[in-house]
Design a protein around this motif. Structure first.
Motif, PDB file in Angstrom:
ATOM      1  N   ASN A   1       0.853  -1.249   0.162  1.00 11.57           N
ATOM      2  CA  ASN A   1       0.052  -0.108  -0.038  1.00 11.57           C
ATOM      3  C   ASN A   1       0.926   1.284  -0.003  1.00 11.57           C
ATOM      4  N   TYR A   2       0.236   2.380  -0.074  1.00 12.26           N
ATOM      5  CA  TYR A   2       0.803   3.795  -0.332  1.00 12.26           C
ATOM      6  C   TYR A   2      -0.114   4.682   0.065  1.00 12.26           C
ATOM      7  N   SER A   3       0.193   6.021  -0.077  1.00 10.34           N
ATOM      8  CA  SER A   3      -0.714   7.173   0.110  1.00 10.34           C
ATOM      9  C   SER A   3      -0.907   7.910  -1.089  1.00 10.34           C
ATOM     10  N   ARG A   4      -2.172   8.195  -1.525  1.00  5.51           N
ATOM     11  CA  ARG A   4      -2.140   9.188  -2.686  1.00  5.51           C
ATOM     12  C   ARG A   4      -2.061  10.809  -2.238  1.00  5.51           C
ATOM     13  N   TYR A   5      -1.611  10.725  -0.981  1.00  7.80           N
ATOM     14  CA  TYR A   5      -1.115  12.387  -0.793  1.00  7.80           C
ATOM     15  C   TYR A   5       0.050  12.402  -0.583  1.00  7.80           C
ATOM     16  N   ASP A   6       0.935  13.486  -0.972  1.00  7.41           N
ATOM     17  CA  ASP A   6       2.286  13.683  -1.306  1.00  7.41           C
ATOM     18  C   ASP A   6       2.889  13.802   0.272  1.00  7.41           C
ATOM     19  N   ASN A   7       2.254  14.147   1.210  1.00  7.19           N
ATOM     20  CA  ASN A   7       2.928  14.482   2.698  1.00  7.19           C
ATOM     21  C   ASN A   7       2.480  13.199   3.402  1.00  7.19           C
TER      22      ASN A   7
END
Length: 466
Positions: free
Chosen positions: A388-394
């Protein structure tokens, strides 16, 4: 010829009674080791010396009679027992007693000595080496280099691309030989937009052709080539499937590169294609930023077919997307797994399974704190690995690889990779190892875990940009 390490059984144990050092190797260690584990030993060293009946009698005597007495004096019982058995260490005594208690101490009841001998390489075909490695998951680095990598000095370049290649399909055509289909990124700014988002290259002629199909019309009437996100070959290698930011999936003739048909349902970019290899029919799935996945069944010619829609039902999601899909098989036959990106910071993603016949949801895994970027299904179809990852840069994902058991709704195995954003996970063909690859442009890594030891990294492989 190659120098190998071998273990020689000594038939006459009494001849070795004068040996001062008598190591004992537990049965479980023998079963889970290779010659490489003993490579530091020299020829003539004693690797294993079984406990004699007299030693067993002594061990039982002191363990049963002096256990409580030793506890009061603070002396470790195994240290005391080892003093009564010359040549044995406390660890030898402890390991032997466990084998003795479990009734497996006689598996290796003869002394084992190390010797070195010249062993000729077994002659096998290239196919045999690759097939054996695929079936067992064993690494044969030297032999792989010799038999499979010997032609890597030859280099061919596929030109004519619109941008970076992000999708590849490599397959062997019965008449044309090896072929590669490459999907590329496109700059949708009309000033820099150009064809070459999908190319088909064949080894036999060292030539390529641009497959023209994924494009849209701008407000000014210009044709805008769109990024091709995924390319897959059908099970029988006669058809080629491609997906794009234009929201469509195209079907091409693999032999000629001719467009056969276009599958249109999604209203937003398609992220990935999956092929169902559990059936002889042409069954594929596409997933999109519109929050749906579609299972397509196409005829042999790629001209007609039907689709089943798998639609997310969670109304609390904000701008849900399906980033990845994988078909189940064997234990999870007729199942499609979706990796969901909810857009919700509190609950950013989950894995949901759908019945590919009815399009209805069957189960959901939602213990991860990140948007699902990639999926892998084990060889028996039972385990589903996800990154998984985050779709938001921060922000980032939860930095774990999750392994779920589709047959049992229980806590998954979690492997700490420390990868903030993951772009690939994989399960070995033997279903004993899992790997996670990150999406870091500077410090690219692949971390390998043994499923039986989820709390410990087995290896970390780094990609050095230098």
């Amino acid at each position: 010829m190659a120098t190998a390490l071998s273990l020689r059984l000594q038939q006459q144990i009494p001849l070795l009674n004068t040996i001062q050092n008598r190591p004992y190797v537990p049965t479980r260690v023998f079963y889970n080791s290779t010659w490489e584990d003993w490579a530091q030993l020299e020829s003539g060293d004693i690797l294993h010396y079984p406990f004699t009946p007299q030693e067993i009698e002594t061990l039982e005597k002191y363990r049963s009679r002096h256990n409580k007495k030793l506890a009061r004096t603070g002396v470790d019982k195994w240290d005391f027992i080892a003093e009564q058995l010359p040549g044995r260490t406390p660890l030898d005594c402890k390991c032997f007693y466990r084998d003795y208690r479990d009734g497996i101490h006689q598996t290796f009841n003869q002394a084992i000595m190390v010797k070195r001998r010249e062993v000729p390489l077994r002659q096998k075909s290239n196919y045999a080496w690759v097939r054996e490695r695929t079936m067992t998951g064993r690494m044969r680095t030297t032999l792989t280099k010799k038999y499979c990598w010997k032609n890597l000095k030859k280099e061919e370049k596929i030109d004519g691309g619109s941008g970076d290649v992000i999708a590849l399909a490599i397959f062997n055509n019965p008449t044309k030989g090896l072929k590669i289909a490459a999907g590329s990124v496109c700059d949708e700014n009309p000033e820099y937009n150009m064809p070459g988002n999908l190319r088909l290259w064949e080894l036999k002629t060292a030539s390529f052709k641009t497959l023209k199909g994924h494009q849209s019309i701008s407000r000014s009437g210009e044709a805008i080539w769109r990024t091709v996100t995924d390319v897959k070959a059908s099970k029988d290698k006669t058809l080629l499937f491609s997906a794009s930011h234009d929201g469509s999936a195209n079907i091409w003739k693999a032999r000629s590169g001719r467009l056969r048909s276009t599958l249109k349902f999604h209203s937003k970019p398609i992220n990935q294609i999956a092929i169902n290899y559990s059936t002889d029919d042409n069954v594929m799935a596409t997933c999109s930023n519109d929050g749906t996945a579609t299972v397509w069944t196409v005829d042999r010619k790629g001209k007609s077919g039907s689709g089943v829609i798998c639609e997310l039902k969670n109304t609390t999601d904000h701008d849900p997307r399906v980033d990845c899909v994988e078909f189940g098989h064997h234990e999870t036959n007729n199942t499609l797994f979706l990796g969901v990106n909810t857009g919700n910071i509190e609950h950013p993603g989950y894995v949901e399974a759908y019945d590919i016949i009815t399009g209805k949801s069957k189960m959901r895994f939602q213990d991860m704190h990140g948007s699902i970027s990639t999926l892998a299904v084990s060889s028996d179809g039972r385990f589903i690995a996800s990154g998984n990852y985050s779709r938001y840069d921060n922000l980032s994902g939860d930095k774990h690889l999750h392994l779920h058991d589709a047959r049992q709704q229980r806590e998954p195995l979690k492997f700490l990779t420390n990868h903030a954003d993951v772009n690939v996970v994989s399960i070995s063909p033997c279903d004993k190892y899992v790997a996670s690859g990150n999406a870091d442009k500077i410090d690219g890594q692949v971390v390998l875990f043994d499923i039986r030891k989820p709390n410990k990294k087995l290896y970390t492989f780094k990609h050095d940009r230098k």
